[in-house]
Design a protein around this motif. Structure first.
Motif, short mmCIF file in Angstrom:
data_model
loop_
_atom_site.label_atom_id
_atom_site.label_comp_id
_atom_site.label_asym_id
_atom_site.label_seq_id
_atom_site.Cartn_x
_atom_site.Cartn_y
_atom_site.Cartn_z
N LEU A 68 -13.39 -15.78 4.09
CA LEU A 68 -13.86 -15.02 3.02
C LEU A 68 -14.86 -16.05 2.12
O LEU A 68 -14.45 -17.39 2.12
CB LEU A 68 -12.76 -14.41 2.00
CG LEU A 68 -13.60 -14.11 0.59
CD1 LEU A 68 -14.39 -12.59 0.85
CD2 LEU A 68 -12.25 -13.68 -0.38
N VAL A 69 -16.05 -16.08 1.80
CA VAL A 69 -16.98 -16.73 0.99
C VAL A 69 -17.31 -15.74 -0.11
O VAL A 69 -17.82 -14.67 -0.12
CB VAL A 69 -18.29 -17.28 1.73
CG1 VAL A 69 -19.07 -17.89 0.79
CG2 VAL A 69 -17.80 -18.02 3.00
N VAL A 70 -17.29 -16.29 -1.38
CA VAL A 70 -17.77 -15.84 -2.68
C VAL A 70 -18.77 -16.73 -3.23
O VAL A 70 -18.20 -17.75 -3.73
CB VAL A 70 -16.69 -15.36 -3.75
CG1 VAL A 70 -16.95 -14.82 -4.73
CG2 VAL A 70 -15.50 -14.37 -2.76
N ASP A 71 -19.85 -16.15 -3.52
CA ASP A 71 -20.76 -17.10 -4.07
C ASP A 71 -21.18 -16.61 -5.81
O ASP A 71 -21.76 -15.21 -5.62
CB ASP A 71 -22.04 -17.13 -3.58
CG ASP A 71 -23.27 -18.18 -4.15
OD1 ASP A 71 -23.04 -18.45 -5.31
OD2 ASP A 71 -24.05 -18.33 -3.46
N ASP A 72 -20.72 -17.03 -6.72
CA ASP A 72 -20.82 -16.80 -8.35
C ASP A 72 -21.22 -18.00 -8.70
O ASP A 72 -20.86 -18.33 -10.00
CB ASP A 72 -19.42 -16.22 -8.50
CG ASP A 72 -19.90 -15.88 -10.09
OD1 ASP A 72 -20.94 -15.32 -10.32
OD2 ASP A 72 -18.71 -15.62 -10.90
N ALA A 73 -22.06 -18.70 -7.99
CA ALA A 73 -22.53 -19.88 -8.79
C ALA A 73 -23.76 -19.84 -9.54
O ALA A 73 -24.08 -19.65 -10.43
CB ALA A 73 -22.53 -20.84 -7.69
N SER A 74 -24.95 -20.37 -9.08
CA SER A 74 -26.21 -20.56 -9.73
C SER A 74 -27.02 -19.22 -9.80
O SER A 74 -27.70 -19.04 -10.61
CB SER A 74 -27.25 -21.48 -9.08
OG SER A 74 -27.64 -21.02 -7.85
N HIS A 75 -26.73 -18.09 -8.92
CA HIS A 75 -27.60 -17.04 -8.95
C HIS A 75 -28.97 -17.16 -8.86
O HIS A 75 -29.79 -16.28 -9.12
CB HIS A 75 -27.30 -16.20 -10.14
CG HIS A 75 -25.90 -16.15 -10.48
ND1 HIS A 75 -25.01 -15.64 -9.75
CD2 HIS A 75 -25.15 -16.54 -11.80
CE1 HIS A 75 -23.55 -15.62 -10.31
NE2 HIS A 75 -23.72 -16.16 -11.54
N ILE B 255 -21.89 -12.16 -2.51
CA ILE B 255 -22.74 -12.56 -3.21
C ILE B 255 -22.96 -12.10 -4.74
O ILE B 255 -23.14 -10.60 -4.63
CB ILE B 255 -24.23 -12.94 -3.01
CG1 ILE B 255 -24.14 -13.55 -1.75
CG2 ILE B 255 -25.36 -13.50 -3.90
CD1 ILE B 255 -25.66 -13.68 -1.10
N GLU B 256 -22.52 -12.47 -5.90
CA GLU B 256 -22.47 -11.93 -7.09
C GLU B 256 -23.78 -12.06 -7.92
O GLU B 256 -24.48 -12.88 -7.89
CB GLU B 256 -21.27 -12.31 -7.71
CG GLU B 256 -20.00 -11.98 -7.37
CD GLU B 256 -18.71 -12.36 -8.02
OE1 GLU B 256 -19.08 -12.88 -9.19
OE2 GLU B 256 -17.55 -12.24 -7.89
N ASP B 257 -23.85 -10.96 -8.85
CA ASP B 257 -24.80 -11.15 -9.99
C ASP B 257 -26.12 -11.38 -9.39
O ASP B 257 -26.83 -12.01 -9.85
CB ASP B 257 -24.18 -12.23 -10.97
CG ASP B 257 -23.18 -11.80 -11.76
OD1 ASP B 257 -22.80 -10.70 -11.89
OD2 ASP B 257 -22.34 -12.68 -11.94
N TRP B 258 -26.48 -10.44 -8.43
CA TRP B 258 -28.13 -10.77 -7.80
C TRP B 258 -29.26 -10.02 -8.50
O TRP B 258 -30.36 -10.38 -8.34
CB TRP B 258 -27.96 -10.18 -6.44
CG TRP B 258 -27.60 -8.58 -6.33
CD1 TRP B 258 -26.30 -7.87 -6.00
CD2 TRP B 258 -28.52 -7.74 -6.25
NE1 TRP B 258 -26.46 -6.66 -6.08
CE2 TRP B 258 -27.85 -6.40 -6.11
CE3 TRP B 258 -29.93 -7.65 -6.41
CZ2 TRP B 258 -28.54 -5.23 -6.09
CZ3 TRP B 258 -30.73 -6.32 -6.50
CH2 TRP B 258 -29.83 -5.02 -6.37
#
Length: 268
Positions: free
Chosen positions: A137-144, A168-171
């Protein structure tokens, strides 16, 4: 897993998590009331629904901030190892306390002072902590941000095992109501992250065996890694086409932005 909802958020394995209602909660919630998980309830429920029961030995998370998300995935999925990186140079107080006292915190490898666009550093951390084992699993909630998020995707998506999710969150920050102009003021000169979402969706039509399933939600996108082989120089920006012409790697909204005119509210 035993999750119990309460007025602050929920408890999981004896750890109290606070969830947010608005963006201001990310900064105003107090560490002493529980780990701050910078996600709303509907996003947590989505994770519970889609990921419960999955075998996640190795997780890579981009973006730590207040630490609640890292602790949540650690307690929820019980990985063998969870790597988490953040641009900050040290953990916030609440997460530091969890790392020091949490019963299962020894599974976490938190790396601070890391830019998610630093692909060499990501490769170094991955090799040091996991070797050549595939990620679950990879979850990207970093720089956006577009370029930074794309750089991480190019490095880590190929390292997923077939069937695993890349999230990828908050796209959608360039497309939400912004009456006070906050987003426009702070990131109005940046290419929207939604460019990457479009690149991924278009790539799925050209390479369905590599991108067999994509789930797009208002606050996140889930991309499933397929069984197809992937090239060493993989670049998602080179995977999207329009009539055999590559259109990735650009800001697809540039032309539209230049042509935007104030709406008159009529069809004239």
């Amino acid at each position: 897993m035993s999750i119990v909802w309460n007025d602050k958020g929920f408890q999981l394995n004896g750890t109290q998590f606070q969830i947010i209602v608005g963006l201001h909660d990310m900064f105003s919630l107090k560490d002493e009331d529980g780990l701050v998980l910078c996600k709303p309830k509907e996003m947590i429920e989505r994770y519970l629904d889609l990921l419960e029961g999955m075998d996640a030995r190795y997780i890579f998370e981009l973006g730590i901030f207040r630490g609640g998300s890292t602790a949540f995935f650690n307690e929820f999925l019980k990985p063998e190892k969870l790597i988490a990186i953040d641009f900050m140079d040290k953990p916030r107080r609440g997460f530091r306390n969890y790392l020091d006292t949490g019963i299962h915190a020894n599974r976490i490898r938190a790396c601070f002072g890391v830019n998610q666009a630093d692909t060499s550093k990501l490769e170094e951390i991955y090799s040091k902590e996991i070797g050549s084992e595939p990620l679950d699993l990879v979850v990207d909630d970093a720089s956006h941000m577009l370029e930074e998020t794309r750089a991480s995707f190019n490095v880590l998506f190929p390292k997923l095992k077939p069937g695993a999710w890349y999230i990828i969150e908050d796209w959608g920050w360039a497309h939400v109501p912004d009456p006070a102009g906050a987003f426009e003021k702070n990131v109005g000169n940046k290419a929207p992250l939604s460019n990457l979402i479009i690149e991924i969706m278009l790539a799925s039509t050209r390479r369905p065996l590599l991108f067999p399933e994509i789930r797009v939600f208002p606050t996140s996108i889930f991309v499933r890694r397929g069984d197809a082989n992937i090239e060493d120089d993989f670049d998602i920006a080179q995977q999207s086409f329009y009539w055999n012409q590559s259109i990735g790697g650009t800001n697809l909204f540039d032309r539209h932005r230049l042509e935007l005119m104030p709406s008159t509210g009529t069809n004239d």
